[in-house]
Design an enzyme around this catalytic site. Structure first.
Site, PDB file in Angstrom:
ATOM      1  N   LYS A 173     -54.038 -62.731  21.618  1.00 43.31           N
ATOM      2  CA  LYS A 173     -53.599 -63.499  22.615  1.00 43.31           C
ATOM      3  C   LYS A 173     -54.144 -62.425  24.422  1.00 43.31           C
ATOM      4  O   LYS A 173     -53.864 -62.216  24.630  1.00 43.31           O
ATOM      5  CB  LYS A 173     -52.771 -63.718  22.908  1.00 43.31           C
ATOM      6  CG  LYS A 173     -52.776 -65.410  24.817  1.00 43.31           C
ATOM      7  CD  LYS A 173     -51.989 -64.737  25.734  1.00 43.31           C
ATOM      8  CE  LYS A 173     -51.340 -63.767  25.985  1.00 43.31           C
ATOM      9  NZ  LYS A 173     -52.856 -63.676  27.577  1.00 43.31           N
ATOM     10  N   GLU A 249     -45.771 -52.176  25.487  1.00 39.89           N
ATOM     11  CA  GLU A 249     -46.055 -51.110  25.716  1.00 39.89           C
ATOM     12  C   GLU A 249     -46.352 -51.506  27.239  1.00 39.89           C
ATOM     13  O   GLU A 249     -47.412 -52.378  27.654  1.00 39.89           O
ATOM     14  CB  GLU A 249     -47.964 -50.020  25.650  1.00 39.89           C
ATOM     15  CG  GLU A 249     -47.735 -50.159  23.926  1.00 39.89           C
ATOM     16  CD  GLU A 249     -47.249 -49.122  23.820  1.00 39.89           C
ATOM     17  OE1 GLU A 249     -47.015 -48.199  24.745  1.00 39.89           O
ATOM     18  OE2 GLU A 249     -47.167 -48.342  22.259  1.00 39.89           O
ATOM     19  N   CYS A 283     -52.205 -47.711  32.906  1.00 37.88           N
ATOM     20  CA  CYS A 283     -51.011 -47.186  33.101  1.00 37.88           C
ATOM     21  C   CYS A 283     -50.454 -46.474  32.705  1.00 37.88           C
ATOM     22  O   CYS A 283     -49.391 -45.382  33.233  1.00 37.88           O
ATOM     23  CB  CYS A 283     -49.496 -47.882  31.696  1.00 37.88           C
ATOM     24  SG  CYS A 283     -51.266 -48.224  30.516  1.00 37.88           S
ATOM     25  N   SER A 440     -54.737 -40.288  25.623  1.00 39.71           N
ATOM     26  CA  SER A 440     -54.735 -41.273  24.950  1.00 39.71           C
ATOM     27  C   SER A 440     -55.607 -40.835  23.855  1.00 39.71           C
ATOM     28  O   SER A 440     -57.039 -40.295  23.619  1.00 39.71           O
ATOM     29  CB  SER A 440     -55.397 -42.549  25.706  1.00 39.71           C
ATOM     30  OG  SER A 440     -54.717 -43.001  26.437  1.00 39.71           O
TER      31      SER A 440
HETATM   32  P1  NAP Z   1     -49.022 -59.146  32.457  1.00 39.67           P
HETATM   33  O1  NAP Z   1     -49.020 -59.819  33.705  1.00 39.67           O
HETATM   34  O2  NAP Z   1     -48.388 -58.259  32.315  1.00 39.67           O
HETATM   35  O3  NAP Z   1     -50.057 -59.604  31.353  1.00 39.67           O
HETATM   36  C1  NAP Z   1     -50.099 -58.679  30.258  1.00 39.67           C
HETATM   37  C2  NAP Z   1     -50.950 -60.184  29.536  1.00 39.67           C
HETATM   38  O4  NAP Z   1     -49.344 -61.160  29.480  1.00 39.67           O
HETATM   39  C3  NAP Z   1     -51.522 -60.664  29.415  1.00 39.67           C
HETATM   40  O5  NAP Z   1     -52.635 -61.099  28.008  1.00 39.67           O
HETATM   41  C4  NAP Z   1     -51.328 -62.054  30.263  1.00 39.67           C
HETATM   42  O6  NAP Z   1     -51.659 -63.472  29.664  1.00 39.67           O
HETATM   43  C5  NAP Z   1     -49.637 -61.998  28.836  1.00 39.67           C
HETATM   44  N1  NAP Z   1     -49.058 -62.913  29.830  1.00 39.67           N
HETATM   45  C6  NAP Z   1     -48.501 -63.200  31.317  1.00 39.67           C
HETATM   46  N2  NAP Z   1     -47.732 -63.556  31.509  1.00 39.67           N
HETATM   47  C7  NAP Z   1     -46.687 -63.486  30.507  1.00 39.67           C
HETATM   48  C8  NAP Z   1     -46.106 -64.526  29.406  1.00 39.67           C
HETATM   49  N3  NAP Z   1     -44.611 -65.252  31.043  1.00 39.67           N
HETATM   50  N4  NAP Z   1     -45.361 -64.875  28.856  1.00 39.67           N
HETATM   51  C9  NAP Z   1     -46.317 -64.226  27.840  1.00 39.67           C
HETATM   52  N5  NAP Z   1     -47.685 -63.333  28.073  1.00 39.67           N
HETATM   53  C10 NAP Z   1     -47.935 -63.408  29.226  1.00 39.67           C
HETATM   54  O7  NAP Z   1     -50.330 -57.452  32.937  1.00 39.67           O
HETATM   55  P2  NAP Z   1     -51.252 -57.462  33.736  1.00 39.67           P
HETATM   56  O8  NAP Z   1     -51.096 -57.680  34.691  1.00 39.67           O
HETATM   57  O9  NAP Z   1     -52.546 -58.548  33.106  1.00 39.67           O
HETATM   58  O10 NAP Z   1     -51.387 -56.308  33.257  1.00 39.67           O
HETATM   59  C11 NAP Z   1     -51.476 -54.901  34.131  1.00 39.67           C
HETATM   60  C12 NAP Z   1     -49.877 -54.542  33.533  1.00 39.67           C
HETATM   61  O11 NAP Z   1     -50.101 -53.636  32.137  1.00 39.67           O
HETATM   62  C13 NAP Z   1     -49.497 -52.528  34.539  1.00 39.67           C
HETATM   63  O12 NAP Z   1     -48.196 -52.821  34.854  1.00 39.67           O
HETATM   64  C14 NAP Z   1     -50.091 -51.812  33.431  1.00 39.67           C
HETATM   65  O13 NAP Z   1     -49.455 -50.781  33.406  1.00 39.67           O
HETATM   66  C15 NAP Z   1     -49.852 -52.284  32.260  1.00 39.67           C
HETATM   67  N6  NAP Z   1     -50.688 -52.052  30.702  1.00 39.67           N
HETATM   68  C16 NAP Z   1     -49.642 -50.897  29.853  1.00 39.67           C
HETATM   69  C17 NAP Z   1     -50.433 -50.082  29.188  1.00 39.67           C
HETATM   70  C18 NAP Z   1     -49.311 -49.575  28.183  1.00 39.67           C
HETATM   71  O14 NAP Z   1     -50.426 -49.547  27.139  1.00 39.67           O
HETATM   72  N7  NAP Z   1     -47.979 -48.880  28.462  1.00 39.67           N
HETATM   73  C19 NAP Z   1     -51.766 -50.232  29.217  1.00 39.67           C
HETATM   74  C20 NAP Z   1     -52.443 -51.428  30.034  1.00 39.67           C
HETATM   75  C21 NAP Z   1     -51.547 -51.856  31.001  1.00 39.67           C
HETATM   76  P3  NAP Z   1     -52.669 -63.680  31.218  1.00 39.67           P
HETATM   77  O15 NAP Z   1     -52.977 -62.580  32.185  1.00 39.67           O
HETATM   78  O16 NAP Z   1     -53.825 -65.106  30.901  1.00 39.67           O
HETATM   79  O17 NAP Z   1     -51.622 -64.810  31.510  1.00 39.67           O
END
Ligand code: NAP
Ligand code: MG
Length: 476
Positions: A173, A249, A283, A440
């Site tokens: 997803k 992650e 991240c 990475s």
């Molecule tokens: P996010 O809001 O957590 O979204 C990530 C994924 O989760 C998206 O596919 C999103 O789908 C989905 N999602 C959102 N709410 C959900 C829920 N209640 N239940 C299930 N799935 C849900 O994160 P983002 O804003 O897209 O990305 C930024 C964050 O990701 C930052 O905090 C960053 O540090 C972190 N990140 C971490 C890594 C790592 O490897 N540690 C790598 C990259 C990013 P939709 O957006 O379609 O709702």
């Protein structure tokens, strides 16, 4: 022009209720495509498809799975430019950055094609009973993969490749901001020989209920999530109901430490990578830059010069180094961090003002004298803002660096390797870049401590997130 439908059981289909959602180009705010958004019925179809594909895929010889993954690497390698273009269109990152991601993403197929044939177990001899214990690994079952918008290709392949190598089918997803890249990978996997149902893609407006539905289906056995700590916590709770293996992650708050004996040009180069990869929307991004007081002026001046030299614009245009941020909310949050730091006494060396739209641009910004109370020293900036604070001694900087609930990655620059290794060991982080601004690597175990996550992706560890260990105790 782009694939916009759901990909279930090897077929492209509209959402069962015909619903769609727009995908935007963050450089000009135009609509790139309308994509299908999955309903409850579509999620159920994807679960059935994955379940139907599981037994056959798990039974394939490791060599066969390996060769399919290797073909995926070869085919995707030949299409990196098209993939990079799509990444720029929907995510915004500039062409060179997008090419870097496309290459990184592709490498997971090569790495896990090599790992697929090295899933070793072992035989033990029980000291007390004398029984022989045969330890081996079995594919766990359906993997539910949830990925963010910041690396639309790599965060997906980092999960798909090990799952397939292990013998697991998956439902991925992608984030609704950036689903087009993941959809574009499906014809590559088909051509490589991945059978229908082994990889399914669904994006949805209803990510909460859709993922919850998957995690409450007893056939799903692993949830591998990359995204915010906030959503990670929700998924951990959801996974608890059926006791599903979580791989998380999550967010970071990386310290970047420049010691007084650091090679300053090398530290600046490292900071540029650690800060500016993906416009800071990573991240792993250097969030807090701690520079020894004796070299702070020199480092800040050199970093400012490098940041000022970057050209901001539409990432597809030649010569552009820095594209727009992914959406208005991300841009506004970055602007807030800068305002807050300045109000608390930080000095702006360059940038600091968002230009007029269209496009969600924010200029490369350098701040010095950022106090610990500033919001950007606690929360992920997720943008092109370098926040510098001076430090006086090693004890102080190690304490500051560890004073966070996150523990993904830290960076240390020093010419004294013994000191560098000593500081690295004292940092409570899953990864350390020692005289390097990039950690990475498909061949290394990527992951964090504390609230940055659970489990490791890549390296030798990645495949075991998708496997169950079994041992057979026997007498012979
Ligand atoms: P996010 O809001 O957590 O979204 C990530 C994924 O989760 C998206 O596919 C999103 O789908 C989905 N999602 C959102 N709410 C959900 C829920 N209640 N239940 C299930 N799935 C849900 O994160 P983002 O804003 O897209 O990305 C930024 C964050 O990701 C930052 O905090 C960053 O540090 C972190 N990140 C971490 C890594 C790592 O490897 N540690 C790598 C990259 C990013 P939709 O957006 O379609 O709702
Ligand atoms: Mg989001």
């Amino acid at each position: 022009m782009h694939h916009t439908q759901l990909y279930i059981n090897g077929e492209w289909r509209d959402a069962s209720d015909g619903s769609t959602a727009p995908v935007y180009n963050p450089a000009d705010e135009s609509v790139l495509a309308e994509v299908a958004t999955a309903t409850e019925e579509d999620v159920a179809a994807a679960l059935d498809a994955a379940d139907g594909a599981f037994a056959d895929w798990a039974a394939r010889k490791p060599r066969e799975r390996a060769e399919i993954l290797r073909r995926a690497f070869d085919i995707m390698s030949g299409q990196r430019e098209e993939i990079a273009r799509l990444i720029t269109l929907e995510n915004g990152k500039a062409s060179a950055d997008a090419m870097g991601e496309a290459t990184y993403a592709t490498e997971f197929f090569r790495w896990f094609s090599e790992e697929a044939v090295r899933i070793d177990g072992h035989m033990g001899h029980s000291p007390a009973s004398g029984a022989r214990t045969l330890v081996h690994h079995k594919p766990a079952g359906i993997g539910v993969l949830v990925t963010p918008w910041n690396f639309p290709a790599a965060m997906g392949t980092r999960k798909i490749a090990p799952a397939l190598a292990a013998g697991c089918p998956v439902i991925i997803k992608p984030a609704l901001e950036t689903p087009l890249t993941m959809l574009a990978l499906m014809p590559i996997l088909e051509e490589a020989g991945v059978p229908p149902g082994v990889v399914n893609v669904l994006m949805t407006r209803r990510s909460g209920p859709a993922v919850s539905q998957m995690l409450h289906d007893h056939r799903a056995r692993v949830v591998s999530f990359t995204g915010s700590t906030q959503v990670g916590r929700i998924l951990l709770k959801e996974a608890a109901d059926n006791v599903i293996t979580p791989a998380m992650e999550l967010g970071g708050n990386a310290p970047f430490i420049v010691c007084k004996d650091a090679d300053i040009p090398a530290a600046v180069e490292g900071a540029m990578v650690a800060k500016m990869r993906n416009m800071g929307e990573a991240c792993t991004a250097a969030n807090r830059i701690y520079v020894h007081e004796s070299v702070e002026e020199e480092f800040t001046a050199a970093l400012t010069k490098a940041m000022e030299g970057l050209q901001v614009g539409n990432g597809l245009e030649p010569g552009v180094d820095v594209g727009p941020l992914v959406n208005a909310a991300t841009r506004d949050k970055v602007a807030e961090f800068v305002k807050d730091a300045v109000a608390r006494g930080a000095r702006v060396h360059c940038g600091g003002e968002a230009p007029e739209g269209p496009g969600f641009f924010y200029p490369p910004t350098v701040l010095s004298g950022v106090p610990t109370e500033a919001a950007c020293m606690h929360d992920e900036i997720f943008g092109p803002v370098a926040a510098i604070q001076a430090f006086a001694d090693e004890e102080e900087v190690v304490r500051l660096a560890n004073a966070t609930e996150y523990g993904l990655v830290a960076y240390v620059f020093t010419r004294d390797m013994a000191k560098g290794l000593r500081i690295s060991e004292r940092l409570d982080y899953g990864m350390v870049g020692l005289n390097r601004g990039l950690v990475s690597d498909p061949a290394a175990p990527f992951g964090g401590t504390k609230q940055s996550g659970l489990g490791r992706e890549g390296g030798h560890a990645g495949i075991f997130e998708f496997m169950e260990t079994q041992y057979i105790s026997t007498n012979w």
